[in-house]
Scaffold this active site. Structure first.
Site, PDB file in Angstrom:
ATOM      1  N   ASP A   1      -8.803  -6.345  -4.917  1.00 25.84           N
ATOM      2  CA  ASP A   1      -8.802  -5.326  -4.181  1.00 25.84           C
ATOM      3  C   ASP A   1      -9.363  -4.221  -4.589  1.00 25.84           C
ATOM      4  O   ASP A   1      -9.683  -3.534  -5.568  1.00 25.84           O
ATOM      5  CB  ASP A   1      -7.108  -5.026  -4.504  1.00 25.84           C
TER       6      ASP A   1
ATOM      7  N   HIS B   1      -6.943  -6.627  -0.414  1.00 28.94           N
ATOM      8  CA  HIS B   1      -5.935  -5.581  -0.284  1.00 28.94           C
ATOM      9  C   HIS B   1      -4.974  -6.117   0.641  1.00 28.94           C
ATOM     10  O   HIS B   1      -4.016  -5.379   1.067  1.00 28.94           O
ATOM     11  CB  HIS B   1      -6.436  -4.273  -0.047  1.00 28.94           C
TER      12      HIS B   1
ATOM     13  N   ASP C   1       0.988  -1.264  -0.067  1.00 26.27           N
ATOM     14  CA  ASP C   1      -0.032  -0.137   0.009  1.00 26.27           C
ATOM     15  C   ASP C   1       0.717   1.319  -0.026  1.00 26.27           C
ATOM     16  O   ASP C   1       1.805   1.614  -0.725  1.00 26.27           O
ATOM     17  CB  ASP C   1      -0.942  -0.074   1.159  1.00 26.27           C
TER      18      ASP C   1
END
Length: 421
Positions: A372, A400, A246
């Protein structure tokens, strides 16, 4: 009339013969028809002393025994799963209570190799002696058909024994995403350590168990200070593999520019893989439109007052599961719901300077997550196309948070990347 009744079912004839006269019992009975003989054979086979009935009884006993064994094995699996969840919860609680990490509280204390995987991934044996893998999750959430059941962890680790031998570096540094902490890597840490790798996972400033106020983190350099401390302590010639998830992808890129000679490879896991002059916020400009789910989940915090720019972003806990953990096990969603922290806003806005001489000299790999909702697969593919890495890996049926959803598949990819020469 008696002769006429004798031509009916042998069962009736047998019952009625007791009431006939002795003279009639002495008389030769009429020959039954072929259909009557067949009925008689079937009736005889049902009698308690018959050979056929003994076979049927034996089959029923065998089936009952198999059913009981299956039920017992299922009960063992359920017991082991409950034990797994309880042990994992206790271990995490003890780490938090102890303050975690080193004397400065810099990182989450990692599980010991002797207990971590055996506690988190047990296997049980039925009466047949065949090991059965324990379900990873108690959730009833939909699973992808591509998530093929894997063999028990001890078997996997035996097959991959000494997997860290012969690699350029056997040390991983795991960088969490925005709002997460070192706690999110607990499965990955256990798997890599069992394979012979050294692993570091730290809480960035204002994340995890760090008490720093997120609203007071004003730059990328300040945010990644715990990470630069690790790289600074590396010996001469020692290198690491950085794994960023991320927003951690932007942090990894920042470190690649600063320490090109100490980073062997960089892995972007459902992460921001930026180009020179881009910020994490700029990454979303590659999308056709903002995600409604992401927009609804964002809560801006104003540490300097509402008349000043926001200082941090918090994610609505009611929407966490849909946004970040739509395929994750229920116990991991519960862990995240009490562990997520706000994300500092200033580093999100900071545009990175990334040169070909430094950032561009390090080998990059991307691991894409197909289900995701935070950084959609289409956005990941746009970054890959805009800034191509050396190789792309795909985690199908993964949300995710692949360290929760697909820990063993993620482990295999990281091991494979470490071996690429």
């Amino acid at each position: 009339m008696g002769n006429s009744l004798a031509c009916f079912s042998p069962k009736i004839a047998a019952r009625s013969s007791d009431s006939t006269s002795p003279a009639h019992r002495d008389a030769s009975p009429p020959r039954p028809s072929s259909s009557a003989s067949s009925t008689a054979r079937r009736a005889a086979s049902a009698l308690p002393g018959s050979t056929s009935n003994k076979k049927n009884k034996k089959k029923m006993e065998t089936a009952a025994s198999a059913s009981a064994s299956a039920a017992e094995a299922g009960e063992l699996c359920r017991d082991a799963l409950i034990r797994e969840q309880a042990i994992a919860a206790v271990m995490l609680l003890k780490q938090y209570q102890s303050g975690g990490g080193n004397e400065n509280g810099d990182s989450l204390r990692l599980f010991s190799r002797s207990t971590s995987t055996s506690a988190l991934f047990p296997s049980v044996s039925g009466k047949s002696g065949v090991k059965q893998s324990v379900p990873r999750s108690s959730t009833s959430r939909r699973r992808s058909c591509s998530d093929v059941p894997l063999p028990p962890l001890p078997q996997v680790l035996a097959d991959e024994a000494l997997e860290a031998d012969g690699v350029e570096t056997n040390r991983f540094v795991l960088v969490h995403g925005g709002g997460y902490g070192a706690w999110c890597w607990y499965k990955t840490i256990a798997l890599l350590r069992q394979g012979g790798f050294k692993v570091d996972a730290v809480d960035l400033m204002g994340s995890g168990i760090r008490l720093t106020d997120t609203n007071n983190v004003n730059s990328m350099a300040e945010y990644v200070k715990p990470l630069t401390d690790i790289i600074d302590k590396l010996g001469d010639g020692e290198k690491v593999i950085l794994v960023g998830h991320d927003f951690g992808g932007a942090c990894v890129s920042y470190l690649m520019e600063l320490y090109p000679h100490k980073i062997a490879k960089a892995v972007f896991l459902a992460a921001a893989m930026l180009k020179n002059g881009q910020s994490f916020l700029d990454m979303f400009s590659l999308q056709e439109g903002p995600s409604d789910l992401m927009r609804q989940a964002q809560i801006f915090l104003y540490g300097n007052g509402k008349d000043q720019p926001p200082t941090a972003i918090e994610l609505d806990k009611a929407r966490l599961e849909d946004l970040l953990f739509n395929q994750s096990p229920a116990k991991d969603v519960a862990l995240a719901s009490v562990s997520m922290r706000p994300i500092p806003f200033a580093p999100i806005l900071e545009k990175l300077t990334l040169s070909d001489a430094n950032y561009g000299s390090i080998r990059r790999f991307y691991i894409e997550t197909h289900e995701d909702y935070a950084i959609p697969a289409s956005l990941q593919e746009a970054m890959i196309k805009s800034n191509p890495p050396e190789k792309v890996f795909h985690l199908k049926g993964c949300d995710h948070s692949p360290f929760f959803t697909k820990p063993q598949a993620l482990h295999r990819f990281l091991t494979e990347i470490s071996k690429i020469s």
